[in-house]
Design an enzyme around this catalytic site. Structure first.
Site, PDB file in Angstrom:
ATOM      1  N   TYR A 124      -3.981  -1.512  -7.886  1.00  0.00           N
ATOM      2  CA  TYR A 124      -3.391  -2.246  -6.764  1.00  0.00           C
ATOM      3  C   TYR A 124      -4.359  -2.277  -5.585  1.00  0.00           C
ATOM      4  O   TYR A 124      -4.667  -3.336  -5.034  1.00  0.00           O
ATOM      5  CB  TYR A 124      -2.084  -1.547  -6.385  1.00  0.00           C
ATOM      6  CG  TYR A 124      -1.387  -2.061  -5.154  1.00  0.00           C
ATOM      7  CD1 TYR A 124      -0.659  -3.240  -5.199  1.00  0.00           C
ATOM      8  CD2 TYR A 124      -1.408  -1.328  -3.974  1.00  0.00           C
ATOM      9  CE1 TYR A 124       0.017  -3.702  -4.069  1.00  0.00           C
ATOM     10  CE2 TYR A 124      -0.739  -1.776  -2.852  1.00  0.00           C
ATOM     11  CZ  TYR A 124      -0.032  -2.957  -2.903  1.00  0.00           C
ATOM     12  OH  TYR A 124       0.631  -3.398  -1.794  1.00  0.00           O
ATOM     13  N   LYS A 128      -6.961  -5.345  -3.959  1.00  0.00           N
ATOM     14  CA  LYS A 128      -6.901  -5.737  -2.543  1.00  0.00           C
ATOM     15  C   LYS A 128      -8.295  -5.750  -1.924  1.00  0.00           C
ATOM     16  O   LYS A 128      -8.678  -6.695  -1.219  1.00  0.00           O
ATOM     17  CB  LYS A 128      -5.990  -4.780  -1.769  1.00  0.00           C
ATOM     18  CG  LYS A 128      -4.519  -4.845  -2.154  1.00  0.00           C
ATOM     19  CD  LYS A 128      -3.931  -6.206  -1.883  1.00  0.00           C
ATOM     20  CE  LYS A 128      -2.420  -6.207  -2.133  1.00  0.00           C
ATOM     21  NZ  LYS A 128      -1.849  -7.559  -1.945  1.00  0.00           N
ATOM     22  N   ILE A 154       6.378  -2.314   4.501  1.00  0.00           N
ATOM     23  CA  ILE A 154       7.276  -3.277   5.146  1.00  0.00           C
ATOM     24  C   ILE A 154       8.718  -2.912   4.821  1.00  0.00           C
ATOM     25  O   ILE A 154       9.083  -2.710   3.656  1.00  0.00           O
ATOM     26  CB  ILE A 154       6.985  -4.713   4.679  1.00  0.00           C
ATOM     27  CG1 ILE A 154       5.510  -5.060   4.931  1.00  0.00           C
ATOM     28  CG2 ILE A 154       7.905  -5.697   5.388  1.00  0.00           C
ATOM     29  CD1 ILE A 154       5.093  -4.973   6.387  1.00  0.00           C
TER      30      ILE A 154
END
Length: 302
Positions: A124, A128, A154
Site C-alpha cells: 500500500y 503511494k 479519514i
C-alpha cells in the site's frame, strides 16, 4: 458548456467493486453513494476538468491479494499520460491522493516532514510513493500540473469502516452508540494523525483550486489532529460515560501503525495555499456522535 475529459481516476483495486467506464481512453471508476466522490463530481462538473489520480480512503490490503491490488497504482498515472499524449500534459491538472502509509519505520514520526526518508514496508505504501514520484517526474519532464496530498486517517460517519489500520477510530463511534462496548485492535497509546471528512473534502477542493504559481512543491502533507485510542475513548466518554473499551491488539495492524507518523508536518500547505483545519478532537467526536445517533434514529423510524 465545455466537455469534461475525465473525472475520477482510482486505483485498479476498485475495479472488482466499482462500475468502470472508459472516457477518452482513460479509466474512470465511480463509487455509487460515496460522499467523497459525489462532492468532487459536482465540483468538477460545475467548475473545471481535473484528473483525480487516487483515493485517500482505501484500506491497506495485506498479503498476496494486497500486492495484486496495489501493484499498478503508479503505472495508472503513466497510462493516463499516454492517453492524453505527452504534448498535451502541459496545462493538464492531475491530483494523486497519498496517505500516511507513504512513510515507513525509518521516517521521522513526530512530526513527519514532507521531504524525508520514506521506505514504507507495505505494498500500500510502496504504491503511494511510486505514484508520488511518477507524478513529479511527469511534472518536471512534460509540464503536467501534478498535485498530491498526503492525508491522515479519514473519519466519517457516512460509510462503514473497511478494515484499515486507522478504522478503529470510526468503528468505535458505531459501537459506542449501538452497544456501548468496543474492542480495539491497537494499543491504547498508539498515536496517529486523523482528520474529519469535512476537513478532508475542503482541503481537497482548496488544493485543486490553488493557483499553480503559489505552489512551491508538488506533494503536501495535511494535518488536523493526532490522538491515541485512549485519548479518543476519554473524549467519547464525556458524552457516553458508560462506554466500555477492551484491547485485543492485532500484531499486523500494530506493526503497520508503529511504522506510521504520529503527526504530519504541514507548514508548507498552510503557507502556500492557506490550509487550515476546523475539526480538532472535541469537534470531531461531537459531530460523529450526532451523525451516527441521528442516522440510527432514522433507520429505526423506517
Amino acid at each position: 458548456m465545455s466537455t469534461i475529459t475525465v473525472f475520477v481516476l482510482v486505483q485498479p483495486a476498485l475495479s472488482n467493486s466499482f462500475p468502470g467506464k472508459i472516457i477518452n481512453c482513460v479509466w474512470v471508476f465511480l463509487a455509487p453513494g460515496s460522499r467523497w466522490i459525489n462532492v468532487l463530481w459536482t465540483h468538477l462538473l460545475l467548475r473545471r476538468s481535473v484528473h483525480l489520480l487516487g483515493h485517500p480512503g482505501l484500506q491497506e490490503p495485506q498479503g498476496d491479494r494486497g500486492e495484486q491490488q496495489h501493484q499498478l497504482a503508479g503505472p495508472l498515472l503513466g497510462r493516463a499520460v499516454r492517453c492524453w499524449g505527452e504534448q498535451l500534459c502541459a496545462g493538464q491538472r492531475g491530483q494523486h491522493h497519498s496517505t500516511i502509509g507513504a512513510f515507513g519505520p525509518s521516517s521521522p514520526r513526530d512530526p513527519a516532514p514532507e521531504l524525508c526518508v520514506q521506505r514504507p514496508r507495505t505494498i500500500y505504501g510502496v504504491s503511494k510513493v511510486h505514484a508520488e514520484l511518477m507524478g513529479e517526474y511527469y511534472h518536471h519532464r512534460y509540464g503536467l500540473d501534478f498535485r498530491c496530498l498526503r492525508y491522515p486517517g479519514i473519519i466519517s460517519a457516512d460509510s462503514q469502516p473497511g478494515g484499515g489500520t486507522t478504522d478503529y477510530a470510526v468503528q468505535i463511534f458505531h459501537a459506542a452508540v449501538k452497544t456501548g462496548c468496543f474492542e480495539c485492535n491497537l494499543r491504547s497509546d498508539t498515536r496517529l494523525p486523523m482528520m474529519y471528512i469535512d476537513d478532508c473534502l475542503r482541503a481537497t477542493l482548496e488544493f485543486l483550486e490553488a493557483p499553480a504559481e503559489s505552489l512551491l512543491g508538488r506533494t503536501y502533507n495535511i494535518n488536523a489532529t493526532s490522538f491515541t485510542p485512549h485519548d479518543l475513548v476519554r473524549e467519547i466518554q464525556k458524552s457516553l460515560p458508560d462506554l466500555e473499551v477492551t484491547y485485543n491488539v492485532d500484531p499486523i495492524r500494530q506493526a503497520i501503525a508503529d511504522g506510521w507518523p504520529m503527526a504530519l508536518e504541514d507548514t508548507a500547505a498552510r503557507r502556500d495555499w492557506g490550509w487550515k483545519h476546523e475539526y480538532g478532537l472535541a469537534e470531531l467526536v461531537r459531530t460523529m456522535l450526532t451523525h451516527i445517533a441521528t442516522g440510527n434514529q432514522l433507520a429505526q423510524t423506517y
